[in-house]
Design a protein around this motif. Structure first.
Motif, PDB file in Angstrom:
ATOM      1  N   LEU A  83       0.827  -1.211   0.000  1.00  0.00           N
ATOM      2  CA  LEU A  83       0.000   0.000   0.000  1.00  0.00           C
ATOM      3  C   LEU A  83       0.859   1.257   0.000  1.00  0.00           C
ATOM      4  CD1 LEU A  83      -2.863  -0.965   2.496  1.00  0.00           C
ATOM      5  CD2 LEU A  83      -3.010  -0.765   0.000  1.00  0.00           C
ATOM      6  N   GLU A  86       2.030   1.713  -3.481  1.00  0.00           N
ATOM      7  CA  GLU A  86       0.947   2.201  -4.333  1.00  0.00           C
ATOM      8  C   GLU A  86       0.643   3.668  -4.054  1.00  0.00           C
ATOM      9  OE1 GLU A  86      -2.408  -0.288  -3.760  1.00  0.00           O
ATOM     10  OE2 GLU A  86      -1.449  -2.101  -4.560  1.00  0.00           O
ATOM     11  N   ALA A  87       0.616   4.039  -2.774  1.00  0.00           N
ATOM     12  CA  ALA A  87       0.319   5.427  -2.418  1.00  0.00           C
ATOM     13  C   ALA A  87       1.404   6.366  -2.935  1.00  0.00           C
ATOM     14  CB  ALA A  87       0.186   5.554  -0.902  1.00  0.00           C
ATOM     15  N   THR A 170      -6.751   4.275   0.072  1.00  0.00           N
ATOM     16  CA  THR A 170      -5.538   3.525   0.429  1.00  0.00           C
ATOM     17  C   THR A 170      -5.065   3.892   1.825  1.00  0.00           C
ATOM     18  OG1 THR A 170      -4.871   3.408  -1.895  1.00  0.00           O
ATOM     19  CG2 THR A 170      -3.158   3.044  -0.243  1.00  0.00           C
ATOM     20  N   ARG A 174      -4.716   1.430   4.979  1.00  0.00           N
ATOM     21  CA  ARG A 174      -3.438   1.300   5.677  1.00  0.00           C
ATOM     22  C   ARG A 174      -3.599   1.542   7.176  1.00  0.00           C
ATOM     23  NH1 ARG A 174       0.957   3.085   7.914  1.00  0.00           N
ATOM     24  NH2 ARG A 174       3.028   2.476   7.137  1.00  0.00           N
TER      25      ARG A 174
END
Length: 376
Positions: A83, A86-87, A170, A174
């Motif tokens: 994550l 991705e962030a 996201t 998280r």
């Protein structure tokens, strides 16, 4: 070759095999202790193989009981890492899109001769950019090119809003995973504390329990009848002394084998026995003197703690023993000369009596028994 010489050769071979076998067992045990003392000085090289096995079994049981939480924790950590990646990627893409949108807005404002109400860097959120674009779209007198540019900017802002929404989702996921990670980490930390306590109870002051345990298992696996493993649990001082004696015997055999093959005078059974004992005695005496000299230098230099047996390298100890065994006569003569020099140092003659009398001839070194090979 006579039968007697053949028998002497057989005895020499048997003695060499026996000394080599015992030397290998003692050396491997002493080398294990030396390695343990290097990685765990608090143990002084001494560990209990039984306690190692018991602690290892308990640690394995604890790890099996907590395998579920450990697996969950690993999955959560991997998901959080994914994550985060991705962030970071989405944020970089969004920043690039914002820069393009801000540049496009500035171009349209410049073409329409509109002074921006605020700096382009003041608020770069999708909502703020959409508000500026809507203001431009409602302004009359825009050229067809600017109107097309505004329409394209509107589409880009909508896409940016979707990206920001995905980043927010996201972040929420998280946060949920982070809370779960803290919960599972508490369970795993409790089991890790129990494991660490077990390790420290056997090997204190170090985190090398796994390494010591694996080396102990290897020593046990290759130890004939468990001899090396048994010896490795003895005191380092005793093992070092045994190693010196065996290496002294090995040095004596290294002297006797060439004599058996090349010397005109035959080697006798008595010479083998006496030479072996003499080599061990010379090795032990030289070892004690060497350690005494080292201790004396340490005290003279102000060192508060002299070197202990656990810190003596087994290769150095073996070298001392082998050299003393090969050169046993020279070692004995050297010790005799040094001892005579110590006890006669500082003596002075008593006035005229000493001046009138001639100095006595130097006393010859004893030539019987062990020092004289011809007596054998």
């Amino acid at each position: 070759m006579t039968f007697y010489k053949f028998a002497v050769g057989v005895v020499l071979a048997i003695a060499m095999i026996a000394v080599l076998t015992l030397s290998a067992l003692v050396f491997s045990s002493r080398d294990f202790q030396f390695g343990v003392a290097q990685v765990a000085p608090a143990t002084n090289g001494l560990v209990s193989f039984r306690r190692l096995a018991e602690a290892d079994a308990q640690i394995t049981q604890i790890e099996a009981e907590t395998s579920g939480p450990r697996g969950d924790l690993l999955e959560v950590e991997q998901r959080i890492e994914a994550l985060d990646n991705e962030a970071a990627s989405a944020e970089a893409t969004a920043n690039e899109a914002r820069a393009q949108i801000v540049g496009g807005i500035a171009q349209v404002e410049e073409n329409a001769d509109v002074a921006p109400a605020q700096s382009a860097a003041a608020d770069m959120s999708a909502q703020a950019l959409s508000s500026r674009i809507n203001t431009l779209a409602s302004r009359p007198g825009l050229s067809a090119t600017d109107q097309q540019q505004v329409a394209a900017l509107t589409a880009q802002v909508n896409q940016l809003a979707q990206q920001e929404e995905a980043v927010d989702e996201t972040g929420a996921e998280r946060a949920t995973l982070a809370a779960r990670q803290r919960l599972i980490s508490g369970q795993v930390a409790e089991s890790n504390g129990r494991i660490l306590a077990l390790q420290q109870s056997v090997v204190p002051g170090t985190d090398s329990f796994g390494r010591i345990r694996s080396e102990a298992q290897s020593l046990q696996a290759l130890s004939p009848l468990g001899a090396s493993a048994y010896l490795a649990q003895g005191h380092p001082a005793l093992l070092s002394t045994m190693l010196v004696l065996l290496m002294g015997a090995l040095g004596s055999l290294l002297y006797l084998f060439p004599a058996y093959l090349n010397r005109p005078a035959p080697v006798t059974m008595a010479e083998i026995a006496v030479r072996l004992i003499f080599g061990m005695c010379a090795a032990l005496a030289f070892y004690v003197l060497a350690n005494a000299a080292i201790a004396g230098f340490s005290i003279g230099a102000g060192v508060t703690q002299a070197t202990t047996s656990s810190l003596l390298n087994p290769f150095t100890v073996s070298l001392v023993g082998i050299v003393a065994g090969v050169l046993s006569e020279d070692i004995a003569k050297w010790i005799q000369d040094r001892g005579r020099g110590i006890f006669t140092q500082g003596q002075i003659s008593s006035g005229a009596v000493g001046a009138a009398q001639a100095p006595p001839p130097p006393e010859a070194a004893p030539t019987g028994g062990l020092v004289n090979n011809n007596a054998l």
